[in-house]
Design a protein around this motif. Structure first.
Motif, PDB file in Angstrom:
ATOM      1  N   LYS A 130      11.272  16.292 -22.105  1.00 15.52           N
ATOM      2  CA  LYS A 130      12.518  15.538 -22.218  1.00 15.52           C
ATOM      3  C   LYS A 130      13.037  15.119 -20.839  1.00 15.52           C
ATOM      4  CE  LYS A 130      16.320  18.969 -23.074  1.00 15.52           C
ATOM      5  NZ  LYS A 130      16.715  19.259 -21.769  1.00 15.52           N
ATOM      6  N   ASN A 131      12.469  15.701 -19.806  1.00 21.29           N
ATOM      7  CA  ASN A 131      12.657  15.190 -18.446  1.00 21.29           C
ATOM      8  C   ASN A 131      11.303  14.676 -17.950  1.00 21.29           C
ATOM      9  OD1 ASN A 131      15.446  16.014 -18.152  1.00 21.29           O
ATOM     10  ND2 ASN A 131      14.642  18.102 -18.057  1.00 21.29           N
ATOM     11  N   PRO A 132      10.925  13.481 -18.365  1.00 13.38           N
ATOM     12  CA  PRO A 132       9.529  13.051 -18.161  1.00 13.38           C
ATOM     13  C   PRO A 132       9.159  12.688 -16.723  1.00 13.38           C
ATOM     14  CG  PRO A 132      10.802  11.279 -19.150  1.00 13.38           C
ATOM     15  CD  PRO A 132      11.718  12.468 -19.083  1.00 13.38           C
ATOM     16  N   TYR A 133      10.170  12.488 -15.881  1.00 10.34           N
ATOM     17  CA  TYR A 133       9.861  12.014 -14.530  1.00 10.34           C
ATOM     18  C   TYR A 133       9.682  13.173 -13.559  1.00 10.34           C
ATOM     19  CZ  TYR A 133      11.125   7.514 -16.455  1.00 10.34           C
ATOM     20  OH  TYR A 133      11.173   6.387 -17.223  1.00 10.34           O
ATOM     21  N   LYS A 134       8.433  13.403 -13.196  1.00 11.09           N
ATOM     22  CA  LYS A 134       8.118  14.512 -12.284  1.00 11.09           C
ATOM     23  C   LYS A 134       7.432  13.974 -11.038  1.00 11.09           C
ATOM     24  CE  LYS A 134       8.512  17.590 -15.830  1.00 11.09           C
ATOM     25  NZ  LYS A 134       8.031  17.955 -17.143  1.00 11.09           N
ATOM     26  N   LEU A 135       7.128  14.888 -10.140  1.00 14.51           N
ATOM     27  CA  LEU A 135       6.405  14.506  -8.923  1.00 14.51           C
ATOM     28  C   LEU A 135       5.135  15.330  -8.811  1.00 14.51           C
ATOM     29  CD1 LEU A 135       9.227  14.246  -6.203  1.00 14.51           C
ATOM     30  CD2 LEU A 135       7.843  12.358  -7.097  1.00 14.51           C
ATOM     31  N   ILE A 136       4.084  14.718  -8.335  1.00 12.95           N
ATOM     32  CA  ILE A 136       2.852  15.465  -8.053  1.00 12.95           C
ATOM     33  C   ILE A 136       2.407  15.188  -6.621  1.00 12.95           C
ATOM     34  CG2 ILE A 136       1.791  15.794 -10.325  1.00 12.95           C
ATOM     35  CD1 ILE A 136       0.215  13.153  -9.714  1.00 12.95           C
ATOM     36  N   ASP A 137       1.655  16.141  -6.094  1.00 12.49           N
ATOM     37  CA  ASP A 137       1.112  15.973  -4.747  1.00 12.49           C
ATOM     38  C   ASP A 137      -0.371  15.639  -4.853  1.00 12.49           C
ATOM     39  OD1 ASP A 137       1.213  15.769  -2.057  1.00 12.49           O
ATOM     40  OD2 ASP A 137       1.946  17.804  -1.712  1.00 12.49           O
ATOM     41  N   HIS A 138      -0.953  15.300  -3.723  1.00 11.01           N
ATOM     42  CA  HIS A 138      -2.385  15.004  -3.728  1.00 11.01           C
ATOM     43  C   HIS A 138      -3.152  16.063  -2.959  1.00 11.01           C
ATOM     44  CE1 HIS A 138      -0.816  13.130  -0.109  1.00 11.01           C
ATOM     45  NE2 HIS A 138      -0.123  12.330  -0.873  1.00 11.01           N
ATOM     46  N   ASP A 139      -4.448  16.189  -3.270  1.00 15.45           N
ATOM     47  CA  ASP A 139      -5.288  17.204  -2.619  1.00 15.45           C
ATOM     48  C   ASP A 139      -5.666  16.794  -1.207  1.00 15.45           C
ATOM     49  OD1 ASP A 139      -5.285  18.437  -5.027  1.00 15.45           O
ATOM     50  OD2 ASP A 139      -7.142  17.485  -5.683  1.00 15.45           O
ATOM     51  N   PHE A 140      -5.867  15.501  -1.043  1.00 16.46           N
ATOM     52  CA  PHE A 140      -6.167  15.033   0.312  1.00 16.46           C
ATOM     53  C   PHE A 140      -5.112  13.991   0.649  1.00 16.46           C
ATOM     54  CE2 PHE A 140      -8.145  12.126  -2.471  1.00 16.46           C
ATOM     55  CZ  PHE A 140      -8.475  10.973  -1.810  1.00 16.46           C
ATOM     56  N   ARG A 188       0.848  -1.205   0.000  1.00  9.82           N
ATOM     57  CA  ARG A 188       0.000   0.000   0.000  1.00  9.82           C
ATOM     58  C   ARG A 188       0.879   1.249   0.000  1.00  9.82           C
ATOM     59  NH1 ARG A 188      -5.375  -1.931   1.948  1.00  9.82           N
ATOM     60  NH2 ARG A 188      -5.013  -3.680   3.340  1.00  9.82           N
ATOM     61  N   VAL A 189       1.931   1.196   0.807  1.00  9.17           N
ATOM     62  CA  VAL A 189       2.845   2.343   0.880  1.00  9.17           C
ATOM     63  C   VAL A 189       3.560   2.528  -0.462  1.00  9.17           C
ATOM     64  CG1 VAL A 189       4.899   3.305   1.999  1.00  9.17           C
ATOM     65  CG2 VAL A 189       3.167   2.128   3.382  1.00  9.17           C
ATOM     66  N   LEU A 190       4.055   1.440  -1.018  1.00 10.59           N
ATOM     67  CA  LEU A 190       4.760   1.525  -2.309  1.00 10.59           C
ATOM     68  C   LEU A 190       3.833   2.131  -3.371  1.00 10.59           C
ATOM     69  CD1 LEU A 190       6.653  -1.909  -2.578  1.00 10.59           C
ATOM     70  CD2 LEU A 190       7.641   0.313  -2.053  1.00 10.59           C
ATOM     71  N   ARG A 191       2.620   1.627  -3.436  1.00  8.04           N
ATOM     72  CA  ARG A 191       1.678   2.135  -4.454  1.00  8.04           C
ATOM     73  C   ARG A 191       1.402   3.617  -4.240  1.00  8.04           C
ATOM     74  NH1 ARG A 191      -2.007  -2.182  -3.457  1.00  8.04           N
ATOM     75  NH2 ARG A 191      -3.395  -0.550  -2.692  1.00  8.04           N
ATOM     76  N   HIS A 192       1.184   3.988  -2.976  1.00  5.82           N
ATOM     77  CA  HIS A 192       0.914   5.406  -2.699  1.00  5.82           C
ATOM     78  C   HIS A 192       2.073   6.275  -3.173  1.00  5.82           C
ATOM     79  CE1 HIS A 192      -0.589   8.980  -0.580  1.00  5.82           C
ATOM     80  NE2 HIS A 192       0.695   9.238  -0.455  1.00  5.82           N
ATOM     81  N   GLU A 193       3.272   5.875  -2.820  1.00 11.46           N
ATOM     82  CA  GLU A 193       4.438   6.686  -3.202  1.00 11.46           C
ATOM     83  C   GLU A 193       4.613   6.720  -4.717  1.00 11.46           C
ATOM     84  OE1 GLU A 193       5.800   8.694  -1.095  1.00 11.46           O
ATOM     85  OE2 GLU A 193       4.463   7.798   0.390  1.00 11.46           O
ATOM     86  N   LEU A 194       4.355   5.616  -5.374  1.00  8.45           N
ATOM     87  CA  LEU A 194       4.507   5.586  -6.833  1.00  8.45           C
ATOM     88  C   LEU A 194       3.464   6.464  -7.524  1.00  8.45           C
ATOM     89  CD1 LEU A 194       5.309   1.794  -7.273  1.00  8.45           C
ATOM     90  CD2 LEU A 194       6.911   3.704  -7.520  1.00  8.45           C
ATOM     91  N   ARG A 195       2.313   6.657  -6.887  1.00  8.16           N
ATOM     92  CA  ARG A 195       1.301   7.570  -7.448  1.00  8.16           C
ATOM     93  C   ARG A 195       1.810   9.004  -7.470  1.00  8.16           C
ATOM     94  NH1 ARG A 195      -2.552   4.308  -9.741  1.00  8.16           N
ATOM     95  NH2 ARG A 195      -3.094   2.655  -8.297  1.00  8.16           N
ATOM     96  N   HIS A 196       2.800   9.296  -6.657  1.00  5.42           N
ATOM     97  CA  HIS A 196       3.375  10.650  -6.650  1.00  5.42           C
ATOM     98  C   HIS A 196       4.177  10.923  -7.932  1.00  5.42           C
ATOM     99  CE1 HIS A 196       2.446  12.536  -2.809  1.00  5.42           C
ATOM    100  NE2 HIS A 196       2.569  11.347  -2.227  1.00  5.42           N
ATOM    101  N   ILE A 197       4.477   9.875  -8.663  1.00  6.25           N
ATOM    102  CA  ILE A 197       5.219  10.067  -9.905  1.00  6.25           C
ATOM    103  C   ILE A 197       4.264  10.506 -11.008  1.00  6.25           C
ATOM    104  CG2 ILE A 197       6.543   8.925 -11.738  1.00  6.25           C
ATOM    105  CD1 ILE A 197       7.748   7.103  -9.629  1.00  6.25           C
ATOM    106  N   PHE A 198       4.640  11.580 -11.640  1.00  7.90           N
ATOM    107  CA  PHE A 198       3.892  12.023 -12.812  1.00  7.90           C
ATOM    108  C   PHE A 198       4.806  11.833 -14.013  1.00  7.90           C
ATOM    109  CE2 PHE A 198       2.909  15.650 -15.724  1.00  7.90           C
ATOM    110  CZ  PHE A 198       1.755  15.095 -16.247  1.00  7.90           C
ATOM    111  N   TYR A 199       4.377  10.960 -14.913  1.00  7.17           N
ATOM    112  CA  TYR A 199       5.184  10.690 -16.088  1.00  7.17           C
ATOM    113  C   TYR A 199       4.686  11.574 -17.229  1.00  7.17           C
ATOM    114  CZ  TYR A 199       7.537   8.297 -19.877  1.00  7.17           C
ATOM    115  OH  TYR A 199       8.319   8.019 -20.972  1.00  7.17           O
ATOM    116  N   ASP A 200       5.497  12.536 -17.592  1.00  9.70           N
ATOM    117  CA  ASP A 200       5.140  13.518 -18.614  1.00  9.70           C
ATOM    118  C   ASP A 200       5.833  13.116 -19.924  1.00  9.70           C
ATOM    119  OD1 ASP A 200       4.639  15.693 -20.159  1.00  9.70           O
ATOM    120  OD2 ASP A 200       5.543  17.161 -18.798  1.00  9.70           O
ATOM    121  N   SER A 201       5.124  12.352 -20.735  1.00  6.57           N
ATOM    122  CA  SER A 201       5.752  11.786 -21.938  1.00  6.57           C
ATOM    123  C   SER A 201       6.139  12.857 -22.963  1.00  6.57           C
ATOM    124  CB  SER A 201       4.829  10.748 -22.574  1.00  6.57           C
ATOM    125  OG  SER A 201       3.573  11.317 -22.815  1.00  6.57           O
ATOM    126  N   ASP A 202       5.592  14.065 -22.835  1.00  8.45           N
ATOM    127  CA  ASP A 202       5.936  15.145 -23.770  1.00  8.45           C
ATOM    128  C   ASP A 202       7.233  15.858 -23.404  1.00  8.45           C
ATOM    129  OD1 ASP A 202       3.627  14.661 -25.162  1.00  8.45           O
ATOM    130  OD2 ASP A 202       2.467  16.137 -24.029  1.00  8.45           O
TER     131      ASP A 202
END
Ligand code: ZN
Length: 153
Positions: free
Chosen positions: A107-117, A91-105
């Motif tokens: 050239k640095n596609p690996y970003k991080l996003i936060d959650h609202d709740f 559960r922890v691994l999945r939660h943390e991996l959801r923080h990854i935002f993969y921006d395929s457009d």
């Protein structure tokens, strides 16, 4: 040392989860580390944390993770890794991996996003068998730290 390598089971769980839920992370290079020190944020225990490595860390890890070094570092609490069930670790691994935002457009596609709740919508659904899991696991881990402190004094 403040950090420690994770047991192989973590890597195996990650591969399994990645295949099932995060196919876009097929090429992401993630370094998993155990934090032996309790991680806290806003008075709460932190079970896991994912960050972008600094340019220096990327450079220093270039041989280990070719060609550009690691894309992410994920820290996991030592008590979580050593005392909790595999299902809770996942559960922890999945939660943390959801923080990854993969921006395929990008050239640095690996970003991080936060959650609202406190969680992501997709995770709420996957955790509906135990919606309060994060508090439950945090409480268990806090107790283990407390017991350890008592034993030392
Ligand atoms: Zn989060």
């Amino acid at each position: 040392m403040k950090y420690e390598e994770v047991p192989e089971t973590i890597q195996i769980s990650f591969e399994k989860i990645k295949k099932e839920y995060f196919p876009y992370l097929a090429n992401a290079k993630i370094l998993f580390l155990i934090s032996k020190k309790k991680m806290m944020s806003k008075g709460r225990i932190v079970l896991g944390k994912i960050v972008k490595p600094s340019a220096l860390v990327k450079y220093l890890s270039r041989n280990e993770a070719p060609d550009d070094g690691y894309d992410y570092i994920m820290y996991l609490d030592t008590k979580l890794v050593h005392h909790c069930d595999e299902s809770d670790i996942e559960r922890v691994l999945r939660h943390e991996l959801r923080h990854i935002f993969y921006d395929s457009d990008s050239k640095n596609p690996y970003k991080l996003i936060d959650h609202d709740f406190s969680d992501f919508y997709d995770e709420v659904d996957l955790n509906k068998d135990d919606p309060n899991w994060a508090n439950r696991v945090a409480r268990t881990i806090s107790l283990i730290y407390e017991q350890e402190k008592d034993q030392m004094s």
